[in-house]
Design an enzyme around this catalytic site. Structure first.
Site, mmCIF file in Angstrom:
data_model
loop_
_atom_site.group_PDB
_atom_site.id
_atom_site.type_symbol
_atom_site.label_atom_id
_atom_site.label_comp_id
_atom_site.label_asym_id
_atom_site.label_seq_id
_atom_site.Cartn_x
_atom_site.Cartn_y
_atom_site.Cartn_z
ATOM 1 N N GLN A 152 -4.495 -1.506 9.537
ATOM 2 C CA GLN A 152 -4.407 -2.840 8.928
ATOM 3 C C GLN A 152 -4.990 -3.893 9.870
ATOM 4 O O GLN A 152 -4.658 -3.928 11.053
ATOM 5 C CB GLN A 152 -2.942 -3.167 8.584
ATOM 6 N N ASP A 171 -11.177 2.662 3.968
ATOM 7 C CA ASP A 171 -11.402 1.211 3.862
ATOM 8 C C ASP A 171 -12.896 0.896 3.683
ATOM 9 O O ASP A 171 -13.252 -0.206 3.267
ATOM 10 C CB ASP A 171 -10.942 0.514 5.151
ATOM 11 N N LYS A 207 0.840 -1.205 0.000
ATOM 12 C CA LYS A 207 0.000 0.000 0.000
ATOM 13 C C LYS A 207 0.874 1.253 0.000
ATOM 14 O O LYS A 207 0.605 2.216 -0.723
ATOM 15 C CB LYS A 207 -0.938 -0.017 1.227
HETATM 16 N N1 GUN Z 1 -6.817 -6.898 6.097
HETATM 17 C C1 GUN Z 1 -7.148 -7.642 5.021
HETATM 18 N N2 GUN Z 1 -7.697 -6.881 4.061
HETATM 19 C C2 GUN Z 1 -7.721 -5.616 4.542
HETATM 20 C C3 GUN Z 1 -8.171 -4.368 4.001
HETATM 21 O O1 GUN Z 1 -8.687 -4.265 2.879
HETATM 22 N N3 GUN Z 1 -7.998 -3.289 4.815
HETATM 23 C C4 GUN Z 1 -7.464 -3.378 6.059
HETATM 24 N N4 GUN Z 1 -7.374 -2.267 6.786
HETATM 25 N N5 GUN Z 1 -7.049 -4.518 6.585
HETATM 26 C C5 GUN Z 1 -7.174 -5.634 5.819
#
Ligand code: GUN
Length: 289
Positions: free
Chosen positions: A97, A120, A53
């Site tokens: 995350q 998100d 990311k």
């Molecule tokens: N863990 C697995 N997929 C995601 C996501 O799309 N966003 C976040 N914040 N954590 C995750």
């Protein structure tokens, strides 16, 4: 006959390219989109996702406010950091995350993020608006799946979509989005309580695998000519790799590609799309949309 492989890597690069152009326009107006990325602990998969990311943020010209916290961080300390980021006008998006260490209540953390910075799309306000079809940040992985279907011109109107998995991040929101009027699929959702999953999956024009178990969707579970979207990212041991593992999806790819008409690979399928849609949401947050 072998299925067309959906190139999520390329489609995601196209999305990021469009985002990058708009970021440079925004910068001319003195706004630099900034995403705060919070990682608690050192789960190897999470480190890898967060690194991906942050790399994408740099590539599209956005600022990355990276916050790394130890696994024993107190819940209240994390909530305080989120409060500060909510008040920080230079930060447009906040991403925590998941999963978080067991002693931290995920729901409480998600609820603490200002919905306008929740890129998100996990906050109940955004989830609720998504369900009733109002404008909201769409969760990145489900949104990425919809973009893949659209970019590949795969018809959805009146098609039967079967989603395997009911997680809050993928299965649940995707089942809702697929049934929205502009997509117009008929949706079946399968989960651990479903009796004879194969009976359902074999009826799917569009099969979405979001289980999180390597190879659980076998070729005999796929209707000939179906579109197969594999959301699974599973690490399996591989002594030929320097890392000692390789990534595979939920679908038995080699066998499935002989039955399906379109299929996403793992890696380079849905994964890059999740990141691309995160870039798009962060851009929209900075644009104040
Ligand atoms: N863990 C697995 N997929 C995601 C996501 O799309 N966003 C976040 N914040 N954590 C995750």
């Amino acid at each position: 006959m072998s299925a067309t492989i959906i190139d999520g890597f390329q489609i995601a690069a196209n999305v990021r390219g469009r985002v990058a152009k708009q970021v440079s326009e925004l910068k001319k107006k003195g706004i630099c989109p900034c995403l705060a990325v919070i990682l608690v602990g050192e789960d190897p998969a999470s480190i890898s996702y967060v690194t991906g990311k942050e790399k994408a943020l740099a590539e599209v010209g956005m600022t990355d406010k990276s916050i790394r916290l130890p696994a024993d961080t107190k819940e209240q300390d994390l909530l305080n950091i989120i409060d500060e980021l909510n008040d920080d006008k230079t930060v447009h998006g906040i991403l925590v995350q998941l999963p978080l260490p067991k002693h931290i209540n995920e729901e409480k953390v998600i609820m603490a993020i200002n919905p306008e910075k929740d890129v998100d799309g996990f906050h109940p306000i955004n989830v609720g608006n998504m369900v009733i079809g109002k404008k909201s940040y769409l969760p990145c992985t489900p949104h990425g799946v919809l973009v893949l279907l659209r970019e590949m011109n795969i018809p959805t109107n009146g098609m039967h979509a079967v989603v395997v998995g009911r997680s809050n991040i993928v299965g649940k929101p995707l089942s809702i989005l697929l049934s929205r009027k502009d997509i117009n699929a008929t949706v079946t959702i399968c989960h651990t309580g479903t009796k004879n999953i194969a009976e359902h999956t074999r009826q799917a024009d569009i099969l979405i695998a979001a289980v999180g178990k390597a190879g659980v969707i076998t070729a005999d579970m796929i209707k000939p000519g179906a579109t197969v979207i594999d959301v699974g990212v599973n690490r399996i041991p591989d002594s030929t790799k320097k890392s000692g593992f390789r990534l595979v999806g939920d679908v038995d790819f080699e066998a499935a590609k002989k039955v399906a008409s379109f299929i996403t690979p793992v890696p380079r399928g849905v994964g890059p799309m999740t990141i691309a849609m995160l870039m798009q949401n962060t851009l929209e947050a900075a644009q104040g949309k």
